[in-house]
Structures are given as structure tokens and as C-alpha cells.
Scaffold this motif. Structure first.
Motif, PDB file in Angstrom:
ATOM      1  N   ARG A 124       0.836  -1.200   0.000  1.00 43.57           N
ATOM      2  CA  ARG A 124       0.000   0.000   0.000  1.00 43.57           C
ATOM      3  C   ARG A 124       0.874   1.254   0.000  1.00 43.57           C
ATOM      4  O   ARG A 124       1.810   1.369   0.776  1.00 43.57           O
TER       5      ARG A 124
ATOM      6  N   MET B  66      -0.620   6.847   0.968  1.00 43.24           N
ATOM      7  CA  MET B  66      -1.528   6.966   2.107  1.00 43.24           C
ATOM      8  C   MET B  66      -1.331   8.272   2.869  1.00 43.24           C
ATOM      9  O   MET B  66      -2.158   8.661   3.686  1.00 43.24           O
TER      10      MET B  66
ATOM     11  N   PHE C   8       1.128   8.886   5.082  1.00 45.22           N
ATOM     12  CA  PHE C   8       1.771   8.719   6.379  1.00 45.22           C
ATOM     13  C   PHE C   8       3.256   9.097   6.329  1.00 45.22           C
ATOM     14  O   PHE C   8       3.801   9.614   7.297  1.00 45.22           O
TER      15      PHE C   8
ATOM     16  N   GLU D 267       6.524   4.898   1.153  1.00 42.41           N
ATOM     17  CA  GLU D 267       5.421   4.070   1.626  1.00 42.41           C
ATOM     18  C   GLU D 267       5.343   2.747   0.878  1.00 42.41           C
ATOM     19  O   GLU D 267       5.355   2.714  -0.350  1.00 42.41           O
TER      20      GLU D 267
ATOM     21  N   GLN E 162      -1.266  -3.724   4.919  1.00 46.54           N
ATOM     22  CA  GLN E 162      -2.568  -3.341   5.456  1.00 46.54           C
ATOM     23  C   GLN E 162      -3.150  -4.517   6.230  1.00 46.54           C
ATOM     24  O   GLN E 162      -3.095  -5.662   5.775  1.00 46.54           O
TER      25      GLN E 162
ATOM     26  N   ILE F 189      -3.405   4.264  11.155  1.00 48.39           N
ATOM     27  CA  ILE F 189      -4.710   3.746  10.760  1.00 48.39           C
ATOM     28  C   ILE F 189      -5.378   4.731   9.804  1.00 48.39           C
ATOM     29  O   ILE F 189      -5.046   5.922   9.777  1.00 48.39           O
ATOM     30  N   TYR F 190      -6.290   4.205   9.015  1.00 46.71           N
ATOM     31  CA  TYR F 190      -7.182   5.059   8.235  1.00 46.71           C
ATOM     32  C   TYR F 190      -8.492   5.117   8.997  1.00 46.71           C
ATOM     33  O   TYR F 190      -9.110   4.080   9.262  1.00 46.71           O
ATOM     34  N   SER F 191      -8.902   6.322   9.380  1.00 50.04           N
ATOM     35  CA  SER F 191     -10.101   6.439  10.197  1.00 50.04           C
ATOM     36  C   SER F 191     -10.757   7.789   9.995  1.00 50.04           C
ATOM     37  O   SER F 191     -10.078   8.819   9.909  1.00 50.04           O
ATOM     38  N   GLU F 192     -12.065   7.791   9.925  1.00 44.23           N
ATOM     39  CA  GLU F 192     -12.821   9.037   9.879  1.00 44.23           C
ATOM     40  C   GLU F 192     -13.231   9.480  11.275  1.00 44.23           C
ATOM     41  O   GLU F 192     -13.621  10.627  11.480  1.00 44.23           O
TER      42      GLU F 192
ATOM     43  N   ILE G  23      -8.883  -0.687   9.351  1.00 45.62           N
ATOM     44  CA  ILE G  23      -7.861  -0.437   8.331  1.00 45.62           C
ATOM     45  C   ILE G  23      -6.617   0.119   9.024  1.00 45.62           C
ATOM     46  O   ILE G  23      -6.565   1.294   9.393  1.00 45.62           O
TER      47      ILE G  23
ATOM     48  N   PHE H 265      -2.088   0.045   9.184  1.00 42.65           N
ATOM     49  CA  PHE H 265      -0.919  -0.062   8.304  1.00 42.65           C
ATOM     50  C   PHE H 265       0.345  -0.285   9.118  1.00 42.65           C
ATOM     51  O   PHE H 265       0.516   0.271  10.199  1.00 42.65           O
TER      52      PHE H 265
END
Length: 295
Positions: free
Chosen positions: A117, A120, A122, A126, A130, A158-161, A168, A170
Motif C-alpha cells: 500500500r 496513504m 503517512f 510508503e 494493510q 490507521i485510516y479512520s474518519e 484499516i 498499516f
């Protein structure tokens, strides 16, 4: 506002950063995330599983991969062995170990959701694993472990809203982390391949149509320094890099990794598209403390 009569001014601005780490040698080397260590750190305390708290020092850090190497003056420590992360398979079970919300030695389970991945946001370099193993604040820098008890990754983000776990997460692959750690031990920084400063962009469908190319694969050179090795070799703004040493280039992030991973002192062959024609260019790989290719 002023507090004591004899004191005035702003409050103490020292900040506290909490995270996890992985012991990689019996003589006290510990890997964590660069963002856990932060900048201008004056003091680091490492809490061991046996409840001892030891003062540590930063050996080196690499913001481009978000890896940092610490050292504590303790010997005889248990060590987790490195795994070959290139052998990871999607669907394989993994465990995330760390201290989320200061809950030390927490273990969560999940699978490898994807590998490789990128883009992203970060880090500059990268190539993440994941996973859906629960990763929360405080897990950063902790271990991602396979079913054989080997270290396959360093949990990074993390991927977060919502700001919390949403399935999700990483991790930096162990092969990449191991390579970074070796350079930090030997040089105090990471030595990467470079072809000099140039700015590369992703090809959008609009750009591809404007430039008369059939698809959006490749990396568009938008700016570069005349003093760069790439310029000396004949690369120019407007060129589209479509392969590097025989490997097709899908996007700028992949090209950046291919250059950075190249052996310093070697010669690379890149294939470019210019005005509808395909050209090959040979150019030297030089050393750079951090990649000068930007996205």
C-alpha cells in the motif's frame, strides 16, 4: 493568569508522547516509529514487560519511513526474530502487539488485508502492509507478528474518519524496517539512491490526453535541477518515466521507491516517453541521506 506572585509567563510547553516499541537485540536496541519519538526529544523512558522503566537514547531516525532506533543500557533481553515480509500472503493471520490507550502488552488479531500500500500520506516512502487487526492510539511502533511468532511489520497508523479503529491499519514491512535499522546503526541515518532533485507527478486522465499517451501509467517529470544527475543524463521536464531497470512504473510513489532502493554507485536504465517517442536513458545512482524525489 499570572499564578504565583514571583512567576509569570506561559506554561511549561513540554509534551508527552506515548507509543510502543519492539526489542530487536538482546543488548537493548529497540525499534519504534519516528512520530512516537518526535522532534527535539530531551528524554525517553522505555517500559519493559517486567515493569522496569529504563532511560533510553535515540540512535537515529528516518522520517521518510517513520522508523526510529533507540538504545537502552540493558543486556539479556528477549528478542523477537525478523520475518521475511516478502513472503506474506493476503489472508494470512497476524497479531498486533502494543499499548493502546496505555493498556500495555495488548494483543489483537486480524489478517493481512493487502501488501504494497502506498500514497496513504503517512510517510514519504510508503510500502505498507494493510491489516484489519485492531490498531489504536498507543499501538504506533509496536509489533505486527505472524503465526510463527516472527516480526513481519512495525505498526504505524490507521485510516479512520472517527479517529479510532475502523478495520484499516498499516505497518512498515519487516524487510524495509530491517534495512533502515541497519543503516541507522551503521551511519546514524539512511543512505538511499538518488538521481538528483526532480519533482514528479501522477498522470491524470486529463494530463495523459493532453500529452497524447494511451494510459495513466508512469511518472511525469514536472520540475528538476539542472545540476541533477537526471538532467546530466538527458531527462527533461515533460518526460514520462515508464520503466526503471526493466520494471514498469505505475505511479510516482513506485518510482521513488525504485530509485531509493537502487545500489549507490550503480547505473540505472530508465525508459521515458517524450513527444510520443520512447527513449532509454542511463544515469548514475548517487547517495542521498534522504530521497530528493518529491511527489
Amino acid at each position: 493568569f499570572f499564578g504565583d506572585d514571583e512567576m509569570f509567563g506561559s506554561r511549561d510547553r513540554r509534551s508527552l508522547s506515548l507509543g510502543s516499541g519492539v526489542i530487536i537485540s538482546s543488548d537493548g536496541y529497540v525499534v519504534t516509529n519516528n512520530h512516537v519519538v518526535g522532534e527535539n526529544v530531551r528524554e525517553i523512558t522505555i517500559a519493559l514487560p517486567d515493569k522496569r522503566e529504563i532511560k533510553g537514547k535515540v540512535i537515529g531516525a528516518d522520517p521518510d519511513t517513520d522508523i526510529a532506533l533507540l538504545k537502552i543500557g540493558v543486556t539479556g533481553l528477549p528478542v523477537v526474530p525478523w520475518a521475511d515480509s516478502s513472503q506474506l500472503k493476503v489472508g494470512e493471520w497476524v497479531l498486533a502487539i502494543g499499548s493502546p490507550f496505555q493498556l500495555s502488552q495488548t494483543v489483537t488479531a486480524g489478517i493481512v488485508s493487502a501488501t504494497g500500500r502506498a500514497n496513504m500520506g503517512f510517510a514519504a516512502y510508503e510500502d505498507f502492509i494493510q491489516t484489519d487487526a485492531a490498531i489504536n492510539p498507543g499501538n504506533s511502533g509496536g509489533a505486527l507478528i505472524n503465526s510463527r511468532g516472527e516480526l513481519v511489520g512495525i505498526n504505524t497508523g490507521i485510516y479512520s474518519e472517527s479517529g479510532g479503529y475502523q478495520g484499516i491499519g498499516f505497518a512498515v514491512p519487516s524487510n524495509l524496517a530491517k534495512r533502515v535499522v541497519a543503516d541507522l546503526m551503521q551511519y546514524g541515518g539512511v543512505r538511499r539512491g538518488s538521481i538528483g532533485y526532480l519533482r514528479i507527478e501522477k498522470l491524470t486522465p486529463e494530463l495523459a490526453e493532453e500529452l497524447g499517451v494511451a494510459n495513466t501509467n508512469g511518472a511525469l517529470v514536472s520540475q528538476m535541477m539542472r545540476t541533477s544527475e537526471a538532467y546530466d543524463a538527458g531527462v527533461r521536464p515533460g518526460d514520462i518515466v515508464v520503466s526503471f531497470n526493466g520494471t514498469p512504473v505505475d505511479d510516482p510513489s513506485q518510482l521513488q521507491r525504485l530509485i531509493a532502493d537502487s545500489k549507490i554507485g550503480s547505473t540505472a536504465t530508465i525508459k521515458i516517453l517524450r513527444n510520443g517517442r520512447t527513449m532509454e536513458v542511463r544515469l548514475p545512482i548517487v547517495s542521498s541521506a534522504s530521497p530528493r524525489v518529491r511527489r
